[in-house]
Design a protein around this motif. Structure first.
Motif, PDB file in Angstrom:
ATOM      1  N   SER A  21       0.616  -1.415   0.020  1.00 44.91           N
ATOM      2  CA  SER A  21      -0.139  -0.013   0.079  1.00 44.91           C
ATOM      3  C   SER A  21       1.017   1.215   0.097  1.00 44.91           C
ATOM      4  O   SER A  21       0.457   2.296  -0.784  1.00 44.91           O
ATOM      5  CB  SER A  21      -0.990   0.069   1.274  1.00 44.91           C
ATOM      6  N   SER A  66      -9.928  -2.894   4.567  1.00 44.62           N
ATOM      7  CA  SER A  66     -10.286  -1.927   5.640  1.00 44.62           C
ATOM      8  C   SER A  66     -11.771  -1.529   5.541  1.00 44.62           C
ATOM      9  O   SER A  66     -12.021  -0.914   4.337  1.00 44.62           O
ATOM     10  CB  SER A  66      -9.324  -0.849   5.955  1.00 44.62           C
ATOM     11  N   LYS A 116     -10.840   2.964   5.256  1.00 43.30           N
ATOM     12  CA  LYS A 116      -9.974   3.453   4.238  1.00 43.30           C
ATOM     13  C   LYS A 116     -10.704   3.982   3.008  1.00 43.30           C
ATOM     14  O   LYS A 116     -11.794   4.932   3.436  1.00 43.30           O
ATOM     15  CB  LYS A 116      -8.783   2.582   3.816  1.00 43.30           C
TER      16      LYS A 116
HETATM   17  C1  LIG Z   1      -3.957  -0.388   6.215  1.00 43.76           C
HETATM   18  C2  LIG Z   1      -3.458  -1.796   6.077  1.00 43.76           C
HETATM   19  C3  LIG Z   1      -3.576  -2.680   7.147  1.00 43.76           C
HETATM   20  C4  LIG Z   1      -3.988  -2.545   8.313  1.00 43.76           C
HETATM   21  O1  LIG Z   1      -5.548  -2.087   8.092  1.00 43.76           O
HETATM   22  P1  LIG Z   1      -6.314  -1.329   9.331  1.00 43.76           P
HETATM   23  O2  LIG Z   1      -7.750  -1.237   8.814  1.00 43.76           O
HETATM   24  O3  LIG Z   1      -5.828   0.045   9.390  1.00 43.76           O
HETATM   25  O4  LIG Z   1      -5.780  -2.088  10.741  1.00 43.76           O
HETATM   26  C5  LIG Z   1      -3.246  -3.977   6.592  1.00 43.76           C
HETATM   27  N1  LIG Z   1      -2.597  -4.461   5.540  1.00 43.76           N
HETATM   28  C6  LIG Z   1      -2.423  -3.527   4.453  1.00 43.76           C
HETATM   29  C7  LIG Z   1      -1.698  -3.894   3.398  1.00 43.76           C
HETATM   30  C8  LIG Z   1      -2.758  -2.144   4.767  1.00 43.76           C
HETATM   31  O5  LIG Z   1      -2.619  -1.302   3.830  1.00 43.76           O
END
Ligand SMILES: *Cc1c(COP(=O)(O)O)cnc(C)c1O
Length: 461
Positions: free
Chosen positions: A227, A291, A294
């Motif tokens: 990400s 998520s 996000k």
């Molecule tokens: C943001 C993210 C997470 C964590 O997600 P949260 O909802 O913040 O706990 C895990 N893996 C990846 C690849 C992410 O981008």
């Protein structure tokens, strides 16, 4: 000194006055006594150094004025509303995105009322709390079922603990991500009791690297979306499609942590492309996690979609009970997902997508309004400009994929004046949070929600 100390009133004496009774009625006995003790202790300390009675002890009314101010102050919420002008739309430190009106209304309904959370009204019998969301997600993504937990980090932990405890998980070296400091793939693996098997190199991983690492103790093949970074140059990675084919050959599942993921095509909204959940499902990936807060634009949650049998195994794991969501989150998530049934209205309904897709001319108009409203707060040593800016999606979405934006920038001869100004902005009833860059203070219009309220506050403050 002793005679001076004797002038300090006792708590018992204070408690007898009418002013104390009024404060106790307003703030409670416990808070009153505790703050009165703190104040008396403060007085003692001061007297040791100054050898005289502090001004606030000279008159009882001065003491009560001070006490009242302290009691007011401790009542203020610490998790305050703020205006996000940082330019990062999904700012994790500022609580990520805002919910749609439908999600807010579903959440407040769930707070005020009992809801059919684990109850099938038609059949009049017990059902499962993830059912409503699961059915919607199935409709939207083509997956068979879904499981909802506290956040995506929890989703990854649950998938690993359910299918890979005491076993090996194969991941590419190029995908061992760390998100926001505390979420690291190797650490989560360790917590879930599985062994990470790293394959390939930082920049290149091939299908044969996965194939060579498979043995009888392999639990599954894992893909992690990178990400928040990009590996450029001489690179290669293995697609989900290829991993699924390899998995089928060895009867191994493939799981994918998408991070943000998206249920709509971001490129069609002129935003940086983000992998879509439905594409991964179509590629045959067994479990995909992403998520809720996000790009999806809903409450904090972790959503796992996939095949029915595997989702049932997740639901049956004891950790699911530990990580489950409550009625408020599930109601808000259901309402958020419903917007995706009407994709033409997404940018209107979801605040995050609305902010991200605002055209530049709108941001320019807002910048002019903000500049105007700020001018009355700034003395001659500051100058105000409107400038092109670069905003970010945030929350781990590629930091180098910037979004065109507009900012009001403030400059001053002395950097200390700017720092003082930043402090003043933070002291507003609803603090304004910006960012420093190129010796200027930037107030970016891309990330600010409730813009009208910001202007009203600046006019009144
Ligand atoms: C943001 C993210 C997470 C964590 O997600 P949260 O909802 O913040 O706990 C895990 N893996 C990846 C690849 C992410 O981008």
């Amino acid at each position: 000194m002793q005679t001076l100390f004797r002038l300090i009133p006792s708590i018992d004496k204070l408690l007898k006055s009418q002013q104390a009774i009024d404060l106790i009625n307003k703030f409670g006995h416990q808070a009153f006594v505790s703050e009165a003790r703190n104040l008396i202790e403060e007085a003692r300390q001061q007297m040791v150094t100054t050898q005289k009675l502090p001004a606030f002890l000279e008159h009882e009314s001065a003491l009560f004025t001070k006490l009242s101010a302290k009691l007011q102050a401790i009542q203020q919420p610490q998790i305050k509303k703020v205006f996000n002008l940082t330019g990062t739309v999904l700012h994790t430190n500022l609580g990520r995105g805002l919910w749609s009106e439908a999600a807010i209304s579903a959440a407040t309904d769930a707070m005020r009322h009992n809801v059919a959370l684990e109850f099938d009204i038609e059949q009049g019998k017990r059902s499962h709390r993830d059912n409503a969301v699961s059915a919607l997600i199935a409709q939207l993504t083509g997956a068979e079922a879904a499981c909802v937990v506290n956040n995506n980090a929890a989703a990854v932990l649950l998938m690993l603990a359910t299918f890979a405890q005491g076993k090996e998980v194969i991941v590419s070296r190029g995908e061992l991500v760390e998100i926001g400091g505390a979420f690291r793939i190797p650490d989560i693996m360790q917590q879930a009791g599985c062994t990470l098997v790293e394959v390939g190199t930082t920049n290149r991983t091939h299908l044969k690297d996965y194939r060579n690492a498979i043995n009888e103790n392999t639990a599954f093949l894992m893909k992690v979306h990178t990400s928040n970074y990009q590996i450029q140059g001489f690179t290669s990675s293995v697609s989900e499609e290829e991993l699924v084919e390899l998995g089928n050959e060895f009867n191994l599942a493939v799981i994918s942590d998408l991070g943000s993921g998206s249920l709509t095509n971001m490129a069609q909204l002129n935003l940086p492309a983000e992998p879509m959940v439905q594409e991964k499902v179509a590629a045959g990936v067994d479990l995909v996690s992403f998520s809720g807060d996000k790009l999806l634009g809903g409450p904090q949650a972790g959503i796992i979609v996939g095949k029915k049998a595997q989702i049932e195994a997740l639901q049956a794991h004891p950790l699911k009970r530990v990580l489950r969501c409550d009625k408020v989150i599930l109601s808000a998530l259901e309402a958020t997902l419903r917007h995706y049934l009407f994709p033409e209205k997404l940018t209107e309904a979801l605040p995050t997508l609305h902010l991200l897709t605002q055209p530049l001319y709108v941001l320019k108009l807002k910048a002019e309004q903000l500049k105007q409203a700020l001018s009355k707060h700034l003395t001659a040593e500051f100058s105000l400009q409107i400038e092109d800016s670069l905003a970010q999606i945030g929350s781990g979405a590629l930091p180098m994929e910037t979004l065109a934006s507009v900012a009001v920038t403030i400059s001053a001869e002395k950097q200390s004046d700017l720092l003082a100004l930043e402090q003043r902005f933070k002291s507003f009833r609803c603090p304004i949070i910006g960012r420093f860059a190129q010796q200027k203070f930037w107030l970016d219009l891309r990330s600010v929600a409730q813009f009208e309220l910001l202007i009203t506050m600046l006019e009144r403050e």
